[in-house]
Design a protein around this motif. Structure first.
Motif, PDB file in Angstrom:
ATOM      1  N   UNK A 256       5.979 -33.494 -57.754  1.00 33.64           N
ATOM      2  CA  UNK A 256       6.028 -34.798 -57.088  1.00 33.64           C
ATOM      3  C   UNK A 256       5.605 -34.692 -55.636  1.00 33.64           C
ATOM      4  N   UNK A 257       6.096 -33.666 -54.945  1.00 30.91           N
ATOM      5  CA  UNK A 257       5.756 -33.459 -53.532  1.00 30.91           C
ATOM      6  C   UNK A 257       4.535 -32.560 -53.354  1.00 30.91           C
ATOM      7  N   UNK A 258       4.093 -31.932 -54.448  1.00 32.24           N
ATOM      8  CA  UNK A 258       2.946 -31.032 -54.359  1.00 32.24           C
ATOM      9  C   UNK A 258       3.264 -29.711 -53.689  1.00 32.24           C
ATOM     10  N   UNK A 259       4.503 -29.232 -53.829  1.00 27.97           N
ATOM     11  CA  UNK A 259       4.946 -28.006 -53.163  1.00 27.97           C
ATOM     12  C   UNK A 259       5.238 -26.934 -54.212  1.00 27.97           C
ATOM     13  N   UNK A 260       4.627 -25.765 -54.035  1.00 27.01           N
ATOM     14  CA  UNK A 260       4.791 -24.673 -54.991  1.00 27.01           C
ATOM     15  C   UNK A 260       4.946 -23.369 -54.206  1.00 27.01           C
ATOM     16  N   UNK A 261       6.013 -22.610 -54.509  1.00 29.23           N
ATOM     17  CA  UNK A 261       6.310 -21.389 -53.751  1.00 29.23           C
ATOM     18  C   UNK A 261       6.785 -20.301 -54.700  1.00 29.23           C
ATOM     19  N   UNK A 262       6.300 -19.084 -54.484  1.00 35.05           N
ATOM     20  CA  UNK A 262       6.834 -17.894 -55.148  1.00 35.05           C
ATOM     21  C   UNK A 262       7.270 -16.917 -54.069  1.00 35.05           C
ATOM     22  N   UNK A 263       8.498 -16.397 -54.195  1.00 34.48           N
ATOM     23  CA  UNK A 263       9.037 -15.430 -53.237  1.00 34.48           C
ATOM     24  C   UNK A 263       9.610 -14.241 -54.001  1.00 34.48           C
TER      25      UNK A 263
END
Length: 242
Positions: free
Chosen positions: A25-32
């Protein structure tokens, strides 16, 4: 936009120190990918996900300074938490992809050796550069890319969030078009599958769920010694400007 994400402890590790954030929805994608022993890595990766996602949600008109400030805040929060809890060298990688709705450009922030790839016209390209010892050897011409894949010191990273009081963040901007597929992953995946193998799976005429599940399955079949995390995003015509 079609998405798939997963994070798996793997077959050997007692805990999962990876963390993923997938917010279409916000277009935010993170891998940590956390490190530090005990619960340190798990705490570090969760802090990175929380701080970075909050920075983007609060600043949807993101510029490079806001992105850099977000990584600096995550770094400082992890570093201070490490000192408070007495966790030596607690830290995490962080690879972030921001896809604003209706935009033809994506923003990337990157620290460490978790990776972001893009498939376009059936060709896989790695968009991020590993901050690692073996990447430096490759750049210096001392080993080949193939030798780096099996090098005994391939897990040594040269930059991470939280291990020092400041951090340098790679900031990139890349184009987005219909049909693109983005892959974010920790080295639990990229360290088990060769570039050509990832490309072969992502260019199959299958669903995003099938492709993501297949990547995880192969990494586990190859040993699964590390935690494995990945996010897949397939771009449809509704997400990008004509």
């Amino acid at each position: 936009m079609e998405t798939y994400f997963c994070t798996d402890r793997g077959k050997i590790r007692e805990r999962n120190e990876d963390a993923v954030y997938c917010n279409a929805t916000e277009g935010i994608f993170i891998v940590a990918d956390g490190m530090g022993g005990h619960a340190g890595g798990e705490i570090a990766s969760q802090i990175a996900i929380r701080v970075l996602s909050q920075q983007l949600i609060e600043n949807p008109l993101l510029d490079d300074k806001m992105m850099s400030d977000g990584f600096a805040l995550a770094n400082r929060t992890i570093f201070e938490t490490s000192e408070e809890k007495g966790y030596s060298l607690m830290g995490t990688t962080a690879s972030l992809l921001f896809l604003p709705s209706g935009d033809s450009e994506a923003k990337i922030g990157h620290v460490g050796d978790s990776r972001i790839y893009r498939i376009r016209n059936n060709e896989l390209n790695r968009l991020t550069k590993d901050h690692s010892y073996v990447e430096e050897l490759v750049d210096a011409g001392k080993i080949t890319r193939e030798e780096a894949f099996t090098h005994p010191n391939r897990n040594i990273i040269t930059r991470a969030l939280g291990t020092h009081d400041t951090v340098e963040t790679d900031l990139l901007q890349v184009s987005v078009q219909e049909g693109d597929i983005f892959l974010l992953c920790s080295d639990g995946l990229s360290g088990k599958l060769q570039h050509e193998e990832i490309e072969s799976i992502l260019t199959e005429s299958e669903t995003v769920n099938w492709k993501g599940s297949r990547l995880l399955e192969l990494a586990l079949d190859r040993g699964g010694e590390d935690n494995i995390s990945l996010i897949l995003i397939e771009i449809t015509g509704t997400e990008v400007k004509a």
